[in-house]
Design a protein around this motif. Structure first.
Motif, mmCIF file in Angstrom:
data_model
loop_
_atom_site.group_PDB
_atom_site.id
_atom_site.type_symbol
_atom_site.label_atom_id
_atom_site.label_comp_id
_atom_site.label_asym_id
_atom_site.label_seq_id
_atom_site.Cartn_x
_atom_site.Cartn_y
_atom_site.Cartn_z
ATOM 1 N N GLU A 18 0.827 -1.208 0.000
ATOM 2 C CA GLU A 18 0.000 0.000 0.000
ATOM 3 C C GLU A 18 0.863 1.262 0.000
ATOM 4 O OE1 GLU A 18 -2.407 -0.432 3.443
ATOM 5 O OE2 GLU A 18 -3.642 -2.053 2.596
ATOM 6 N N LEU A 19 1.903 1.259 0.819
ATOM 7 C CA LEU A 19 2.781 2.432 0.899
ATOM 8 C C LEU A 19 3.559 2.643 -0.396
ATOM 9 C CD1 LEU A 19 4.095 1.860 4.542
ATOM 10 C CD2 LEU A 19 2.644 3.755 3.795
ATOM 11 N N ALA A 20 4.040 1.561 -0.979
ATOM 12 C CA ALA A 20 4.784 1.667 -2.248
ATOM 13 C C ALA A 20 3.882 2.225 -3.338
ATOM 14 C CB ALA A 20 5.332 0.303 -2.643
ATOM 15 N N ARG A 21 2.615 1.802 -3.344
ATOM 16 C CA ARG A 21 1.681 2.313 -4.345
ATOM 17 C C ARG A 21 1.463 3.819 -4.153
ATOM 18 N NH1 ARG A 21 -2.271 -0.749 -3.272
ATOM 19 N NH2 ARG A 21 -3.565 0.725 -2.103
ATOM 20 N N LYS A 22 1.301 4.242 -2.898
ATOM 21 C CA LYS A 22 1.137 5.671 -2.618
ATOM 22 C C LYS A 22 2.365 6.468 -3.049
ATOM 23 C CE LYS A 22 -1.946 5.489 1.411
ATOM 24 N NZ LYS A 22 -2.052 5.837 2.855
ATOM 25 N N ALA A 23 3.536 5.848 -2.915
ATOM 26 C CA ALA A 23 4.794 6.530 -3.234
ATOM 27 C C ALA A 23 5.165 6.410 -4.712
ATOM 28 C CB ALA A 23 5.920 5.959 -2.383
ATOM 29 N N ASN A 24 4.326 5.734 -5.488
ATOM 30 C CA ASN A 24 4.604 5.496 -6.914
ATOM 31 C C ASN A 24 5.919 4.751 -7.122
ATOM 32 O OD1 ASN A 24 2.257 6.857 -7.914
ATOM 33 N ND2 ASN A 24 3.276 8.814 -7.508
ATOM 34 N N LEU A 25 6.137 3.742 -6.285
ATOM 35 C CA LEU A 25 7.337 2.912 -6.378
ATOM 36 C C LEU A 25 6.937 1.468 -6.668
ATOM 37 C CD1 LEU A 25 9.337 4.090 -3.215
ATOM 38 C CD2 LEU A 25 9.760 4.785 -5.583
ATOM 39 N N ASP A 26 7.859 0.726 -7.265
ATOM 40 C CA ASP A 26 7.660 -0.712 -7.366
ATOM 41 C C ASP A 26 7.689 -1.303 -5.961
ATOM 42 O OD1 ASP A 26 7.613 -0.560 -10.137
ATOM 43 O OD2 ASP A 26 9.783 -0.883 -10.324
ATOM 44 N N VAL A 27 6.918 -2.342 -5.732
ATOM 45 C CA VAL A 27 6.878 -2.968 -4.404
ATOM 46 C C VAL A 27 8.236 -3.593 -4.111
ATOM 47 C CG1 VAL A 27 5.790 -4.700 -2.943
ATOM 48 C CG2 VAL A 27 4.419 -3.446 -4.621
ATOM 49 N N PRO A 28 8.908 -3.149 -3.033
ATOM 50 C CA PRO A 28 10.240 -3.685 -2.733
ATOM 51 C C PRO A 28 10.186 -5.102 -2.173
ATOM 52 C CG PRO A 28 9.556 -2.189 -1.001
ATOM 53 C CD PRO A 28 8.490 -2.118 -2.063
ATOM 54 N N GLU A 29 11.300 -5.795 -2.299
ATOM 55 C CA GLU A 29 11.434 -7.127 -1.712
ATOM 56 C C GLU A 29 11.469 -6.999 -0.185
ATOM 57 O OE1 GLU A 29 14.843 -10.650 -1.375
ATOM 58 O OE2 GLU A 29 15.087 -9.007 -2.819
ATOM 59 N N ILE A 30 10.881 -7.959 0.506
ATOM 60 C CA ILE A 30 10.892 -7.990 1.969
ATOM 61 C C ILE A 30 11.767 -9.148 2.430
ATOM 62 C CG2 ILE A 30 9.523 -8.214 4.072
ATOM 63 C CD1 ILE A 30 8.935 -5.677 2.578
ATOM 64 N N LYS A 31 12.702 -8.868 3.305
ATOM 65 C CA LYS A 31 13.563 -9.907 3.860
ATOM 66 C C LYS A 31 13.524 -9.835 5.380
ATOM 67 C CE LYS A 31 18.336 -11.597 4.027
ATOM 68 N NZ LYS A 31 19.734 -11.371 3.600
ATOM 69 N N ILE A 32 13.422 -10.981 6.034
ATOM 70 C CA ILE A 32 13.435 -11.059 7.490
ATOM 71 C C ILE A 32 14.834 -11.467 7.936
ATOM 72 C CG2 ILE A 32 12.356 -12.055 9.525
ATOM 73 C CD1 ILE A 32 10.456 -10.464 7.725
ATOM 74 N N SER A 33 15.391 -10.733 8.900
ATOM 75 C CA SER A 33 16.753 -10.998 9.345
ATOM 76 C C SER A 33 16.868 -10.879 10.858
ATOM 77 C CB SER A 33 17.731 -10.028 8.679
ATOM 78 O OG SER A 33 19.033 -10.158 9.215
ATOM 79 N N GLU A 34 17.587 -11.808 11.461
ATOM 80 C CA GLU A 34 17.860 -11.735 12.895
ATOM 81 C C GLU A 34 18.920 -10.689 13.205
ATOM 82 O OE1 GLU A 34 18.908 -15.574 14.337
ATOM 83 O OE2 GLU A 34 16.913 -16.440 14.017
#
Length: 218
Positions: A18-34
């Motif tokens: 939703e935020l990426a769409r508002k910002a007119n950006l491609d949806v970024p990759e999400i990575k989970i890291s310890e």
């Protein structure tokens, strides 16, 4: 309180979308890291790294979904800045920092290789002066990038939601026990991150408005 791990990830991905769409950006990759503390944005890969610590805080009720949205909006704000490429605050600050470091290396080299004692002494004093201003240069560049990310984030979710999360975050850190690791962590944050009052002022708020809120929560 969100207890299911898959549900947490689903919420995060949906909010990033939703935020990426508002910002007119491609949806970024999400990575989970310890290894990540809370969250960070990657300049080259256009990726947001989510720390397991943030997931634990969400699970334990230390933060809520509004706070998660504020965190993600800040990281999307960085990506909005990165998207400007050579005109980005982050890129320009990095160039200034690299140039300053190269200048310091040159001064140090002059201290070691110049034949004249007078020139070596002068180079050494200049190097000491360079060392004195180094933390200020690093802090100035880092704060400019953080402020730009918050300004971009405020366009997506508004200033108040960001300010409320900042209030909660600083209250949480101020309550942590002091040890050697925490002392170094705080020193790092003093250099590279804005203070509570600086963050609120950048968002257009007075610190007294939120100091009262902290006292009520205590």
């Amino acid at each position: 309180m969100t207890t299911n791990y898959d549900q947490q990830i689903s919420i995060i991905k949906q909010k990033v979308k939703e935020l990426a769409r508002k910002a007119n950006l491609d949806v970024p990759e999400i990575k989970i890291s310890e290894k990540e503390d809370i969250a960070s944005a990657c300049f080259l890969k256009k990726k947001i790294v989510i720390g397991t610590k943030m997931l634990h805080q969400l699970k334990n009720g230390e933060i809520d979904e509004d706070d998660v949205e504020a965190i993600l909006a800040h990281e999307i704000g960085h990506l909005m800045d990165f998207d400007r490429k050579f005109r980005s605050v982050y890129f320009q600050g990095t160039i200034v920092g690299i140039a300053y470091l190269i200048f310091g290396i040159i001064l140090l080299g002059m201290c070691l290789i110049l034949a004249s004692l007078e020139l070596r002494v002068m180079s050494f004093y200049l190097f000491l002066l360079w060392s004195f201003f180094l933390p200020w240069i690093l802090r100035k560049n880092s704060l400019a990038a953080q402020f730009e990310a918050d300004r971009n984030a405020s366009k997506l979710i508004g200033n108040l939601k960001l300010a409320n999360y900042v209030t909660k975050k600083f209250k949480f850190y101020s309550s942590k026990k002091i040890n050697v690791i925490e002392t170094w962590r705080r020193l790092y944050h003093v250099i590279f991150y804005p203070s509570f009052s600086e963050t609120l002022q950048n968002l257009g708020f007075e610190i007294k408005e939120f100091k009262m809120d902290i006292q009520k929560r205590e």
